[in-house]
Design a protein around this motif. Structure first.
Motif, PDB file in Angstrom:
ATOM      1  N   VAL A  94      -9.292   2.774   8.085  1.00 42.41           N
ATOM      2  CA  VAL A  94      -8.454   1.596   8.325  1.00 42.41           C
ATOM      3  C   VAL A  94      -8.057   0.959   7.002  1.00 42.41           C
ATOM      4  O   VAL A  94      -6.916   0.517   6.829  1.00 42.41           O
ATOM      5  CB  VAL A  94      -9.184   0.594   9.248  1.00 42.41           C
ATOM      6  CG1 VAL A  94      -8.471  -0.744   9.278  1.00 42.41           C
ATOM      7  CG2 VAL A  94      -9.300   1.163  10.641  1.00 42.41           C
ATOM      8  N   GLY A  95      -8.971   0.918   6.030  1.00 39.57           N
ATOM      9  CA  GLY A  95      -8.638   0.363   4.729  1.00 39.57           C
ATOM     10  C   GLY A  95      -7.555   1.153   4.025  1.00 39.57           C
ATOM     11  O   GLY A  95      -6.634   0.586   3.429  1.00 39.57           O
ATOM     12  N   VAL A  96      -7.636   2.480   4.104  1.00 42.87           N
ATOM     13  CA  VAL A  96      -6.590   3.310   3.498  1.00 42.87           C
ATOM     14  C   VAL A  96      -5.270   3.106   4.227  1.00 42.87           C
ATOM     15  O   VAL A  96      -4.210   2.992   3.621  1.00 42.87           O
ATOM     16  CB  VAL A  96      -7.016   4.793   3.508  1.00 42.87           C
ATOM     17  CG1 VAL A  96      -5.853   5.700   3.154  1.00 42.87           C
ATOM     18  CG2 VAL A  96      -8.173   5.001   2.546  1.00 42.87           C
ATOM     19  N   TRP A  97      -5.312   3.038   5.566  1.00 43.62           N
ATOM     20  CA  TRP A  97      -4.091   2.846   6.351  1.00 43.62           C
ATOM     21  C   TRP A  97      -3.448   1.491   6.044  1.00 43.62           C
ATOM     22  O   TRP A  97      -2.242   1.409   5.818  1.00 43.62           O
ATOM     23  CB  TRP A  97      -4.416   2.949   7.839  1.00 43.62           C
ATOM     24  CG  TRP A  97      -3.251   2.618   8.709  1.00 43.62           C
ATOM     25  CD1 TRP A  97      -2.146   3.387   8.929  1.00 43.62           C
ATOM     26  CD2 TRP A  97      -3.072   1.430   9.466  1.00 43.62           C
ATOM     27  NE1 TRP A  97      -1.299   2.747   9.774  1.00 43.62           N
ATOM     28  CE2 TRP A  97      -1.832   1.531  10.129  1.00 43.62           C
ATOM     29  CE3 TRP A  97      -3.833   0.284   9.643  1.00 43.62           C
ATOM     30  CZ2 TRP A  97      -1.350   0.539  10.948  1.00 43.62           C
ATOM     31  CZ3 TRP A  97      -3.346  -0.699  10.469  1.00 43.62           C
ATOM     32  CH2 TRP A  97      -2.124  -0.579  11.113  1.00 43.62           C
ATOM     33  N   VAL A  98      -4.242   0.429   6.040  1.00 45.16           N
ATOM     34  CA  VAL A  98      -3.704  -0.907   5.765  1.00 45.16           C
ATOM     35  C   VAL A  98      -3.179  -0.971   4.330  1.00 45.16           C
ATOM     36  O   VAL A  98      -2.105  -1.529   4.077  1.00 45.16           O
ATOM     37  CB  VAL A  98      -4.770  -1.991   6.026  1.00 45.16           C
ATOM     38  CG1 VAL A  98      -4.357  -3.327   5.454  1.00 45.16           C
ATOM     39  CG2 VAL A  98      -5.037  -2.107   7.511  1.00 45.16           C
ATOM     40  N   THR A 148       1.555  -2.444   1.767  1.00 48.25           N
ATOM     41  CA  THR A 148       1.945  -2.735   0.393  1.00 48.25           C
ATOM     42  C   THR A 148       3.449  -2.908   0.256  1.00 48.25           C
ATOM     43  O   THR A 148       3.914  -3.646  -0.609  1.00 48.25           O
ATOM     44  CB  THR A 148       1.478  -1.624  -0.555  1.00 48.25           C
ATOM     45  OG1 THR A 148       1.913  -0.376  -0.047  1.00 48.25           O
ATOM     46  CG2 THR A 148      -0.016  -1.648  -0.693  1.00 48.25           C
ATOM     47  N   ASP A 149       4.233  -2.253   1.097  1.00 48.50           N
ATOM     48  CA  ASP A 149       5.682  -2.411   1.033  1.00 48.50           C
ATOM     49  C   ASP A 149       6.119  -3.733   1.649  1.00 48.50           C
ATOM     50  O   ASP A 149       7.117  -4.323   1.224  1.00 48.50           O
ATOM     51  CB  ASP A 149       6.383  -1.270   1.765  1.00 48.50           C
ATOM     52  CG  ASP A 149       6.136   0.063   1.080  1.00 48.50           C
ATOM     53  OD1 ASP A 149       5.828   0.040  -0.129  1.00 48.50           O
ATOM     54  OD2 ASP A 149       6.237   1.094   1.757  1.00 48.50           O
ATOM     55  N   ASP A 150       5.431  -4.201   2.670  1.00 41.66           N
ATOM     56  CA  ASP A 150       5.841  -5.395   3.388  1.00 41.66           C
ATOM     57  C   ASP A 150       5.293  -6.684   2.773  1.00 41.66           C
ATOM     58  O   ASP A 150       5.892  -7.743   2.888  1.00 41.66           O
ATOM     59  CB  ASP A 150       5.383  -5.323   4.843  1.00 41.66           C
ATOM     60  CG  ASP A 150       6.077  -4.193   5.579  1.00 41.66           C
ATOM     61  OD1 ASP A 150       7.181  -3.810   5.145  1.00 41.66           O
ATOM     62  OD2 ASP A 150       5.521  -3.700   6.568  1.00 41.66           O
ATOM     63  N   LEU A 151       4.137  -6.613   2.179  1.00 40.15           N
ATOM     64  CA  LEU A 151       3.485  -7.808   1.656  1.00 40.15           C
ATOM     65  C   LEU A 151       3.282  -7.616   0.162  1.00 40.15           C
ATOM     66  O   LEU A 151       2.441  -6.834  -0.256  1.00 40.15           O
ATOM     67  CB  LEU A 151       2.133  -8.003   2.369  1.00 40.15           C
ATOM     68  CG  LEU A 151       1.305  -9.205   1.990  1.00 40.15           C
ATOM     69  CD1 LEU A 151       2.023 -10.475   2.383  1.00 40.15           C
ATOM     70  CD2 LEU A 151      -0.028  -9.142   2.696  1.00 40.15           C
TER      71      LEU A 151
END
Length: 113
Positions: free
Chosen positions: A73-77, A82-85
């Motif tokens: 989940v950490g890798v996915w988030v 990173t592109d959106d926030l």
């Protein structure tokens, strides 16, 4: 009142005292056989593979599965958000927070009240 011992020497008490001070001789090899029997009854540690030792230290399979899922989940988030926030610093050293449009369910967290 307490009674004290009689002042005379009791021959039976003298024999008991002498018997307590001398150790009876042991038969040949008795102590070696006793120690060998005791060593045979001692539990031996079971050698486990290194991965079982690590999993046991971490708490077993359920804990390792939770750690693996958290890492995924950490890798996915980290890869998705990173592109959106983005956090960018302007030349005036003031931090601005830029929220993109594609936050999905995370935009509900940004609403006050």
């Amino acid at each position: 009142m307490t009674q004290s011992k009689p002042p005379f020497d009791d021959p039976l008490e003298a024999a008991f005292t002498q018997a307590r001070q001398t150790m009876p001789p042991l038969p040949d090899g008795l102590m070696a056989r006793v120690l060998a029997d005791a060593a045979a009854e001692m539990p031996r540690p079971v050698r486990q593979p290194w991965w079982r030792q690590i999993f046991g230290t971490l708490g077993g399979w359920p804990a390792v599965a939770g750690l693996a899922m958290t890492a995924c989940v950490g890798v996915w988030v980290g890869g998705t958000l990173t592109d959106d926030l983005m956090l960018s610093l302007s030349p005036l050293d003031e931090a601005t927070l830029d929220f993109g449009a594609g936050l999905g369910a995370f935009d509900l967290l940004l609403v006050d009240g």
